[in-house]
Motif scaffolding. Sequence first.
Motif, mmCIF file in Angstrom:
data_model
loop_
_atom_site.group_PDB
_atom_site.id
_atom_site.type_symbol
_atom_site.label_atom_id
_atom_site.label_comp_id
_atom_site.label_asym_id
_atom_site.label_seq_id
_atom_site.Cartn_x
_atom_site.Cartn_y
_atom_site.Cartn_z
ATOM 1 N N LEU A 180 0.822 -1.205 0.000
ATOM 2 C CA LEU A 180 0.000 0.000 0.000
ATOM 3 C C LEU A 180 0.858 1.258 0.000
ATOM 4 O O LEU A 180 0.475 2.285 -0.586
ATOM 5 C CB LEU A 180 -0.931 -0.007 1.209
ATOM 6 N N LYS A 181 1.996 1.201 0.638
ATOM 7 C CA LYS A 181 2.895 2.350 0.636
ATOM 8 C C LYS A 181 3.426 2.616 -0.771
ATOM 9 O O LYS A 181 3.553 3.765 -1.200
ATOM 10 C CB LYS A 181 4.047 2.101 1.610
ATOM 11 N N VAL A 182 3.722 1.530 -1.493
ATOM 12 C CA VAL A 182 4.184 1.701 -2.872
ATOM 13 C C VAL A 182 3.094 2.319 -3.730
ATOM 14 O O VAL A 182 3.339 3.226 -4.547
ATOM 15 C CB VAL A 182 4.628 0.334 -3.449
ATOM 16 N N GLU A 183 1.865 1.853 -3.556
ATOM 17 C CA GLU A 183 0.763 2.401 -4.351
ATOM 18 C C GLU A 183 0.481 3.853 -3.991
ATOM 19 O O GLU A 183 0.060 4.641 -4.837
ATOM 20 C CB GLU A 183 -0.490 1.550 -4.127
ATOM 21 N N GLY A 184 0.693 4.220 -2.727
ATOM 22 C CA GLY A 184 0.430 5.588 -2.310
ATOM 23 C C GLY A 184 1.406 6.590 -2.888
ATOM 24 O O GLY A 184 1.070 7.782 -3.002
ATOM 25 N N HIS A 185 2.621 6.154 -3.248
ATOM 26 C CA HIS A 185 3.629 7.069 -3.777
ATOM 27 C C HIS A 185 3.733 7.007 -5.288
ATOM 28 O O HIS A 185 4.597 7.663 -5.877
ATOM 29 C CB HIS A 185 4.997 6.748 -3.166
ATOM 30 N N GLU A 196 -0.129 3.859 -12.495
ATOM 31 C CA GLU A 196 0.771 2.824 -11.994
ATOM 32 C C GLU A 196 0.202 2.191 -10.707
ATOM 33 O O GLU A 196 0.344 0.978 -10.493
ATOM 34 C CB GLU A 196 2.144 3.422 -11.710
ATOM 35 N N ALA A 197 -0.421 3.009 -9.853
ATOM 36 C CA ALA A 197 -1.009 2.461 -8.642
ATOM 37 C C ALA A 197 -2.146 1.495 -8.965
ATOM 38 O O ALA A 197 -2.279 0.441 -8.319
ATOM 39 C CB ALA A 197 -1.517 3.589 -7.753
ATOM 40 N N ARG A 243 -2.149 -2.413 -8.095
ATOM 41 C CA ARG A 243 -3.228 -2.981 -7.287
ATOM 42 C C ARG A 243 -3.895 -4.141 -8.005
ATOM 43 O O ARG A 243 -4.239 -5.154 -7.376
ATOM 44 C CB ARG A 243 -4.251 -1.895 -6.976
ATOM 45 N N LEU A 244 -4.084 -4.041 -9.326
ATOM 46 C CA LEU A 244 -4.696 -5.124 -10.097
ATOM 47 C C LEU A 244 -3.822 -6.372 -10.058
ATOM 48 O O LEU A 244 -4.322 -7.492 -9.878
ATOM 49 C CB LEU A 244 -4.912 -4.664 -11.540
ATOM 50 N N LEU A 303 -5.790 -13.906 -5.747
ATOM 51 C CA LEU A 303 -6.795 -14.873 -6.186
ATOM 52 C C LEU A 303 -6.210 -16.270 -6.364
ATOM 53 O O LEU A 303 -6.963 -17.256 -6.380
ATOM 54 C CB LEU A 303 -7.427 -14.402 -7.502
ATOM 55 N N GLN A 304 -4.912 -16.391 -6.484
ATOM 56 C CA GLN A 304 -4.303 -17.704 -6.650
ATOM 57 C C GLN A 304 -4.475 -18.572 -5.409
ATOM 58 O O GLN A 304 -4.508 -19.802 -5.511
ATOM 59 C CB GLN A 304 -2.814 -17.550 -6.973
#
Length: 968
Positions: free
Chosen positions: A456-461, A466-467, A471-472, A479-480
């Motif tokens: 989540l920290k990576v997605e926030g920056h 890209e976020a 996330r996708l 799901l695996q």
Amino acid sequence: MLQRLTLVLAWTLLFLPTALAVYADDAYSVDYHLALLGLPHQHTTFFQPPYQGSKASLLYSLSERNILGAINPKDGSIVWRQPLQSTSNATKGFLRASQDADTVVTAVDGQVAAWSASDGRAVWVHTPGSAPVHDLEILEIETGKARTEGGKDAILLVGGSNSYMKRIDGTTGRIRWEYEDTSGDAPLQVSVSPTSVYYIATHTTLIGGIKIKVVSLDPITGLKLDQQMISSDSDLSSIDGILFVGANTASPIIAWTDKAFKTVKINVLGSKQVSSFNVENSAKEEVERIDVIAPHKTHTVPHFLIHYQSNKNHWADVFHVNLNTASITKAYSLPKLAGRGAFATTTSDANVYFTRVTESDFSVVSSASHGILGRWQRKGRESDPGSSLQPIHAAAELVTKSGTVSAIRCAVLFEDGDWALFRNGELSWTRHEGLASATYAIWAEAGNGDALAEELKVEGHANPIEAYIHRLKRHVHDLQSLPEWLQSLPRKLLRSFGGPQTEAESLDIAGHDRFGYHKYLVVANEDGYVFVFDAGTLANEVKKFRALFLPTGQKWTRPNIGISFQGDIFIQDPTTEQFLNIPNPFGKELKSPSFSPPASALSSMPLIVGAEYIPGKGVIVGRGTVEPEPLWQFKPSAGERIVDVSTRETYEPVASIGKALGDRRVLYKHINPNVMLVIAANDASHRITVYLLESVSGVVLYSNTHSNVDATRHITSAVSENWFSYSFTLIPSTPSSSAGHVLVIAELYESSIPNDRGSLGDAANFSAINYASSSPEVIEQTFHISEEISSMAVTQTKQGITSRDLLAVLPSSNSIILIPRAVLDPRRPVGRNPTKDEAAEGLFQYAPVLEFDPKWYINHKREVLGTKKVLTTPSGLESTSLVFAYGGDVFGTRVNPSGSFDVLGKGFGKLQMCATVAALGVGVFVVAPLVSTFIPLRFFTCENVKSSIATNTTQVKRKQINAQWQVS
């Protein structure tokens, strides 16, 4: 119909069990206690019936920590134990038990005592003074007076300017006679035969050799009968060469060897003859140790065994003593076997048996013949690759029938500190006595528990596109594991209602730990071993391995061990000061709250300064991560020595930067993660000085001095958030001055004025390197306490919202207490009742004496012996902090400083909740159609409502008119 259904539903809910409003006490369920003795000594470990006529035996031992204990051989539990109070730091103690007696006798420096063998009750205590104790033996000689109670007399040898031998009454502890040696020779040991008592001393010659002096005494009167000087100066240059002094045998002996372990010389006490035997070493191996194994019973045959241990093999010789001629002959030899071995002696009537313990099996031979009477393959420790298979010493108990051995149980101390009992070769139990010498411990977690937070920290920056892609991908990856999760869902539901667990689930406790209770502990002991186990239950030791091979006699007293940024364990070798990296030693990725950054990242990091205490130099230096040279140095005043250093925890979040007052104003806290509390003592003036350092700049923020302090007692401290605490012991300077144990608490604020930040003002940033602000405002208070505190710690939680309480170790009562932070508030009003605003804060009147509430004792009824250090770490719940104590006994628990506000108690019934919800659901499902049938929805139109109200109003008026007519 509706009334009947409502009545049935009401009775159904009435008979459901009500929910408990008060949580049950979690004592002995959320905590664990591993009661330890320490590593047992070979000469103080034996099997013995607890009283005359008993068919069962207990395993008695006096450990290197001077703790006497009785072990139940069935399960390894402690029946009783007694810590012995030695006046010196010597770890050498003596434990003796007489034949057919119900007491055991111990001796350490400053204390000789007899204890009940069945329950550990003190029978008598004798204080020999400050002279060191050199030996203790039991006098098995009958003196014409039969004893029906108590034990037999003891012979005590103490040193000093003159040596003394004392015969102590086994029933009362009084001295019956005393022999004094004024020759100045060094006392060595005491030996007892059926006819004499022998005093053995060493005499140093002019050329540096050592002669052995043997003095024979009358056991009844203590008078000197004879004296002999054994010529051993050509072989002995120190007492380390003396292998054995036998006692309580039909013919006691003394044995010694030369430095090269090439020859063993033996003398039968009371004779002048010395027998010499060459050590058979045709392979020219390096002999590391020679041990003499002999029985300690006067009615047995005079046979003994000499055990030889080389760096690769071990072997033994059996010798017989001729009582008539005092000659010694070699009876037979036991073959040489690979690896290390141990021998134990056992007696049955007059027969003597020797048990041989190797790395693979147990075997028993008689002292009269080399024929093997029994052999058992050793099983139980081979499955653990971290366990050592090399025995150090052993104690055995045999069952003999018709000249053969039908059963055996043998207690073996292994090289890794495990003390295990084998019954006919099968492992019965194991006690991890190596943990009793633990000197350092750190917390660790298995796996990457913060993986989601990092994602989540990576997605926030990242930018929105890209976020979204990141996330996708994360969701596709999750799901695996969906099919596996769906398959395990029914089993998880059953387990939540008390259903059975599979073997894999029971072993993988940490993998199913939702509340963060089952963290790991990495513990290092002074022998160079590292243990890793689950701190939540301590049910099973996870792993252990030998980190360092220390030279003989050296201890790992200050381990430097940690977990790197990559999850590997790194250890600093104290000899070479080089770091050893152990990648993934346990098959699991470990991580710690305090990571060490990788070396490649250091060059890109800004300057970070950390303080380091150097015990050898008595100074504290500040160093940066880039420059190894010291940036600053702190040294206390002349005549002072540093006795304690405390810092804040690396992971210690602060939930609030200020304290809200009763009138809604705020006192701003002085929060600095780099503060260090240093306590220095001046032994000459009985004074301690407390320094609060800023570890980045080296500036002294605060100092205070206390006089009339006993610096030889425990002085300890703790630092957390914006407060610190320390404890010491006062000695009275005058009859009217205060004395006893003192606990000091101090809080740091930016300013003493509410809503004011002092010199910082509205500054958004603060630099400790360019320290220009004034010192913090300090509010301090002192409490007198009833017991001495040897160690302190502060509870830690994940967000820092829960109150940080003070943990204190009480060595005199072998307890650990949790003192509430509100009790230690230094702002408590002195000499008056609190005002309305102060009472709103929770403040109450200050009392100089702090009484320890029994509810504060987190160990409850348990005795936690020898605790040196307490560690805390956050759990997954904000209300709960994990506690671990080590250094003696191992103790762990969970504490809730502000109560269990975010977790349900054990009394909460899941079945009751589900039944209630189901009953309400059924009721709603059944009642809904009935309501729609009897009360149509069209009834609630506006016209119908108005008509109903008018009709009801008319009826009420008519009733009122009729009532008036009736009255008139």
